[in-house]
Design a protein around this motif. Structure first.
Motif, PDB file in Angstrom:
ATOM      1  N   PHE A  28      -3.444 -41.992 -12.326  1.00  0.00           N
ATOM      2  CA  PHE A  28      -3.768 -40.748 -13.013  1.00  0.00           C
ATOM      3  C   PHE A  28      -3.844 -39.596 -12.015  1.00  0.00           C
ATOM      4  O   PHE A  28      -4.209 -39.804 -10.847  1.00  0.00           O
ATOM      5  CB  PHE A  28      -5.086 -40.909 -13.771  1.00  0.00           C
ATOM      6  CG  PHE A  28      -5.001 -41.902 -14.888  1.00  0.00           C
ATOM      7  CD1 PHE A  28      -4.513 -41.523 -16.129  1.00  0.00           C
ATOM      8  CD2 PHE A  28      -5.363 -43.227 -14.693  1.00  0.00           C
ATOM      9  CE1 PHE A  28      -4.407 -42.452 -17.160  1.00  0.00           C
ATOM     10  CE2 PHE A  28      -5.258 -44.161 -15.712  1.00  0.00           C
ATOM     11  CZ  PHE A  28      -4.775 -43.768 -16.950  1.00  0.00           C
ATOM     12  N   PRO A  29      -3.491 -38.389 -12.461  1.00  0.00           N
ATOM     13  CA  PRO A  29      -3.487 -37.238 -11.552  1.00  0.00           C
ATOM     14  C   PRO A  29      -4.842 -37.025 -10.883  1.00  0.00           C
ATOM     15  O   PRO A  29      -5.890 -37.160 -11.519  1.00  0.00           O
ATOM     16  CB  PRO A  29      -3.144 -36.063 -12.479  1.00  0.00           C
ATOM     17  CG  PRO A  29      -2.407 -36.688 -13.628  1.00  0.00           C
ATOM     18  CD  PRO A  29      -3.041 -38.038 -13.823  1.00  0.00           C
ATOM     19  N   VAL A  86      -7.255 -34.506 -12.453  1.00  0.00           N
ATOM     20  CA  VAL A  86      -7.918 -34.983 -13.663  1.00  0.00           C
ATOM     21  C   VAL A  86      -9.141 -35.818 -13.291  1.00  0.00           C
ATOM     22  O   VAL A  86     -10.224 -35.670 -13.872  1.00  0.00           O
ATOM     23  CB  VAL A  86      -6.939 -35.802 -14.526  1.00  0.00           C
ATOM     24  CG1 VAL A  86      -7.672 -36.454 -15.696  1.00  0.00           C
ATOM     25  CG2 VAL A  86      -5.814 -34.915 -15.050  1.00  0.00           C
ATOM     26  N   GLU A  89     -10.295 -45.686 -14.676  1.00  0.00           N
ATOM     27  CA  GLU A  89      -8.837 -45.711 -14.818  1.00  0.00           C
ATOM     28  C   GLU A  89      -8.376 -47.036 -15.409  1.00  0.00           C
ATOM     29  O   GLU A  89      -7.519 -47.066 -16.306  1.00  0.00           O
ATOM     30  CB  GLU A  89      -8.168 -45.495 -13.462  1.00  0.00           C
ATOM     31  CG  GLU A  89      -8.356 -44.112 -12.867  1.00  0.00           C
ATOM     32  CD  GLU A  89      -7.614 -43.984 -11.540  1.00  0.00           C
ATOM     33  OE1 GLU A  89      -6.420 -43.623 -11.554  1.00  0.00           O
ATOM     34  OE2 GLU A  89      -8.233 -44.262 -10.485  1.00  0.00           O
ATOM     35  N   LEU A 145     -11.798 -39.203 -19.639  1.00  0.00           N
ATOM     36  CA  LEU A 145     -10.614 -39.251 -18.785  1.00  0.00           C
ATOM     37  C   LEU A 145      -9.350 -39.067 -19.616  1.00  0.00           C
ATOM     38  O   LEU A 145      -8.447 -38.316 -19.233  1.00  0.00           O
ATOM     39  CB  LEU A 145     -10.563 -40.587 -18.035  1.00  0.00           C
ATOM     40  CG  LEU A 145      -9.321 -40.815 -17.159  1.00  0.00           C
ATOM     41  CD1 LEU A 145      -9.177 -39.724 -16.095  1.00  0.00           C
ATOM     42  CD2 LEU A 145      -9.373 -42.187 -16.499  1.00  0.00           C
ATOM     43  N   TRP A 146      -9.289 -39.730 -20.763  1.00  0.00           N
ATOM     44  CA  TRP A 146      -8.134 -39.588 -21.650  1.00  0.00           C
ATOM     45  C   TRP A 146      -7.981 -38.139 -22.113  1.00  0.00           C
ATOM     46  O   TRP A 146      -6.884 -37.576 -22.094  1.00  0.00           O
ATOM     47  CB  TRP A 146      -8.296 -40.523 -22.846  1.00  0.00           C
ATOM     48  CG  TRP A 146      -7.164 -40.517 -23.831  1.00  0.00           C
ATOM     49  CD1 TRP A 146      -5.864 -40.151 -23.595  1.00  0.00           C
ATOM     50  CD2 TRP A 146      -7.228 -40.899 -25.214  1.00  0.00           C
ATOM     51  NE1 TRP A 146      -5.117 -40.291 -24.740  1.00  0.00           N
ATOM     52  CE2 TRP A 146      -5.921 -40.745 -25.746  1.00  0.00           C
ATOM     53  CE3 TRP A 146      -8.253 -41.366 -26.033  1.00  0.00           C
ATOM     54  CZ2 TRP A 146      -5.627 -41.043 -27.082  1.00  0.00           C
ATOM     55  CZ3 TRP A 146      -7.957 -41.666 -27.352  1.00  0.00           C
ATOM     56  CH2 TRP A 146      -6.660 -41.504 -27.861  1.00  0.00           C
ATOM     57  N   ARG A 203      -9.029 -35.322 -20.754  1.00  0.00           N
ATOM     58  CA  ARG A 203      -8.612 -34.425 -19.681  1.00  0.00           C
ATOM     59  C   ARG A 203      -7.160 -34.681 -19.279  1.00  0.00           C
ATOM     60  O   ARG A 203      -6.432 -33.758 -18.938  1.00  0.00           O
ATOM     61  CB  ARG A 203      -9.550 -34.569 -18.481  1.00  0.00           C
ATOM     62  CG  ARG A 203     -10.939 -34.020 -18.767  1.00  0.00           C
ATOM     63  CD  ARG A 203     -11.848 -34.054 -17.573  1.00  0.00           C
ATOM     64  NE  ARG A 203     -13.141 -33.471 -17.904  1.00  0.00           N
ATOM     65  CZ  ARG A 203     -13.409 -32.170 -17.888  1.00  0.00           C
ATOM     66  NH1 ARG A 203     -12.464 -31.315 -17.548  1.00  0.00           N
ATOM     67  NH2 ARG A 203     -14.607 -31.719 -18.197  1.00  0.00           N
ATOM     68  N   PHE A 204      -6.753 -35.934 -19.325  1.00  0.00           N
ATOM     69  CA  PHE A 204      -5.356 -36.260 -19.033  1.00  0.00           C
ATOM     70  C   PHE A 204      -4.443 -35.651 -20.100  1.00  0.00           C
ATOM     71  O   PHE A 204      -3.376 -35.097 -19.794  1.00  0.00           O
ATOM     72  CB  PHE A 204      -5.188 -37.776 -18.972  1.00  0.00           C
ATOM     73  CG  PHE A 204      -3.802 -38.254 -18.652  1.00  0.00           C
ATOM     74  CD1 PHE A 204      -2.966 -37.536 -17.794  1.00  0.00           C
ATOM     75  CD2 PHE A 204      -3.326 -39.426 -19.215  1.00  0.00           C
ATOM     76  CE1 PHE A 204      -1.683 -37.989 -17.501  1.00  0.00           C
ATOM     77  CE2 PHE A 204      -2.055 -39.885 -18.921  1.00  0.00           C
ATOM     78  CZ  PHE A 204      -1.229 -39.164 -18.065  1.00  0.00           C
ATOM     79  N   ASP A 235      -3.346 -32.095 -19.719  1.00  0.00           N
ATOM     80  CA  ASP A 235      -2.210 -31.872 -18.810  1.00  0.00           C
ATOM     81  C   ASP A 235      -0.942 -32.123 -19.616  1.00  0.00           C
ATOM     82  O   ASP A 235      -0.320 -33.181 -19.537  1.00  0.00           O
ATOM     83  CB  ASP A 235      -2.311 -32.827 -17.618  1.00  0.00           C
ATOM     84  CG  ASP A 235      -1.192 -32.641 -16.617  1.00  0.00           C
ATOM     85  OD1 ASP A 235      -0.330 -31.752 -16.820  1.00  0.00           O
ATOM     86  OD2 ASP A 235      -1.150 -33.395 -15.631  1.00  0.00           O
ATOM     87  N   TYR A 273       1.115 -35.563 -19.516  1.00  0.00           N
ATOM     88  CA  TYR A 273       0.788 -36.519 -20.564  1.00  0.00           C
ATOM     89  C   TYR A 273       2.012 -36.821 -21.422  1.00  0.00           C
ATOM     90  O   TYR A 273       2.234 -37.971 -21.828  1.00  0.00           O
ATOM     91  CB  TYR A 273      -0.351 -35.991 -21.431  1.00  0.00           C
ATOM     92  CG  TYR A 273      -0.859 -36.993 -22.446  1.00  0.00           C
ATOM     93  CD1 TYR A 273      -1.472 -38.175 -22.032  1.00  0.00           C
ATOM     94  CD2 TYR A 273      -0.730 -36.764 -23.820  1.00  0.00           C
ATOM     95  CE1 TYR A 273      -1.938 -39.104 -22.958  1.00  0.00           C
ATOM     96  CE2 TYR A 273      -1.203 -37.677 -24.751  1.00  0.00           C
ATOM     97  CZ  TYR A 273      -1.803 -38.841 -24.307  1.00  0.00           C
ATOM     98  OH  TYR A 273      -2.262 -39.767 -25.226  1.00  0.00           O
ATOM     99  N   PHE A 303       4.150 -39.210 -19.533  1.00  0.00           N
ATOM    100  CA  PHE A 303       3.522 -40.527 -19.559  1.00  0.00           C
ATOM    101  C   PHE A 303       3.762 -41.217 -20.907  1.00  0.00           C
ATOM    102  O   PHE A 303       4.137 -42.397 -20.959  1.00  0.00           O
ATOM    103  CB  PHE A 303       2.024 -40.403 -19.293  1.00  0.00           C
ATOM    104  CG  PHE A 303       1.268 -41.687 -19.512  1.00  0.00           C
ATOM    105  CD1 PHE A 303       1.190 -42.641 -18.503  1.00  0.00           C
ATOM    106  CD2 PHE A 303       0.653 -41.955 -20.736  1.00  0.00           C
ATOM    107  CE1 PHE A 303       0.509 -43.848 -18.712  1.00  0.00           C
ATOM    108  CE2 PHE A 303      -0.031 -43.147 -20.946  1.00  0.00           C
ATOM    109  CZ  PHE A 303      -0.096 -44.094 -19.926  1.00  0.00           C
ATOM    110  N   TYR A 318      -4.365 -37.640 -28.864  1.00  0.00           N
ATOM    111  CA  TYR A 318      -5.757 -37.822 -28.436  1.00  0.00           C
ATOM    112  C   TYR A 318      -6.681 -37.809 -29.655  1.00  0.00           C
ATOM    113  O   TYR A 318      -6.476 -37.046 -30.608  1.00  0.00           O
ATOM    114  CB  TYR A 318      -6.175 -36.711 -27.470  1.00  0.00           C
ATOM    115  CG  TYR A 318      -7.675 -36.667 -27.277  1.00  0.00           C
ATOM    116  CD1 TYR A 318      -8.305 -37.606 -26.466  1.00  0.00           C
ATOM    117  CD2 TYR A 318      -8.456 -35.732 -27.961  1.00  0.00           C
ATOM    118  CE1 TYR A 318      -9.680 -37.608 -26.328  1.00  0.00           C
ATOM    119  CE2 TYR A 318      -9.828 -35.722 -27.821  1.00  0.00           C
ATOM    120  CZ  TYR A 318     -10.436 -36.665 -26.995  1.00  0.00           C
ATOM    121  OH  TYR A 318     -11.794 -36.676 -26.876  1.00  0.00           O
TER     122      TYR A 318
END
Length: 233
Positions: free
Chosen positions: A39-40, A43, A63, A91-92, A94-95, A98, A102, A105, A116
């Motif tokens: 993950f970045p 993030v 993670e 975490l999901w 905030r990811f 992006d 995302y 990904f 989300y």
């Protein structure tokens, strides 16, 4: 020379086997991508700023738990699942903010967008319970755990308690009839020790929908290659 019934049957059988092999290859490739994905950093940094009490060496655990969730989505045949953890959800979330990262990904991991959605717990809402049960079943399947009689909690369901997340969801393996924090007709509150037995108890909300190894197969949604965007569900 035309097809005979026998040669037609062989052709259909061969095509079916080829399709199954192709889908299995795509699934293995996607799962391998998720397991290797990092993950970045920004993030993770944002997550740590929001939860300063979570030590940096615990970030890889978060993670790993999010990877469990994503792998569970594939195992569920790309059907809707629910996020059972506050910290992993953050975490999901905030990811997902992006947008470009995302989207890339999702395309490579699923061949489609995984929208989300906020975390939930078992409650009196049928639709939510189905999605949460589906998460439980398929995440257990990742580790060959019996969803009805597991020997341990998967990380995704244990991490809020492990990291002592103040507003997190907590799960336990004990029988809900023993020292249950709520009655069978009351929705549990965040922070309560939610017994996994509640999710497989038909008396709780009248169903165990979502608890099935054959819960559906949403297809592969593309080959997850390098072209195109995420696309919709």
């Amino acid at each position: 020379m035309g097809f005979t019934p026998f040669t037609l049957l062989i052709a259909i059988f061969g095509g079916t086997i080829s399709l199954m092999y192709w889908r299995m290859h795509i699934r293995i490739r996607r799962e391998d991508f998720i397991r290797r994905f990092r993950f970045p950093r920004h993030v993770l940094a944002e997550l740590h700023r929001q939860y300063p009490d979570v030590r940096k060496h615990h970030l890889p655990l978060i993670e790993s738990a999010l990877r469990e969730f994503f792998l569970g989505y594939i195992h569920a045949g790309y059907r809707e699942i629910a996020m059972p953890s506050r910290i992993v959800d953050e975490l999901w979330r905030r990811f997902a903010l992006d947008t470009r990262g995302y989207a890339d990904f999702c395309r490579r991991a699923f061949g489609r967008t995984l929208p989300y959605a906020p975390p939930i717990t078992i409650s009196d809402r049928y639709e939510d319970n189905v999605r949460l049960r589906r998460t439980w079943w398929h995440v257990c399947d990742l580790y060959d755990l019996d969803p009805k009689h597991p020997l341990r909690l998967p990380l995704l369901f244990a991490i809020d308690a492990k990291l002592k997340i103040a507003d997190g969801y907590r799960y336990r393996l004990e029988d809900p009839a023993v020292d249950s924090p709520w009655s069978s007709t009351a929705a549990p509150v965040a922070g309560s020790a939610i017994s996994i037995s509640v999710m497989i108890d038909v008396s709780f909300d009248g169903t165990t929908d979502g608890l099935s190894a054959g819960d559906g197969d949403g297809g592969d949604g593309g080959d997850g290659g390098d072209g195109g965007g995420c696309g919709g569900d």
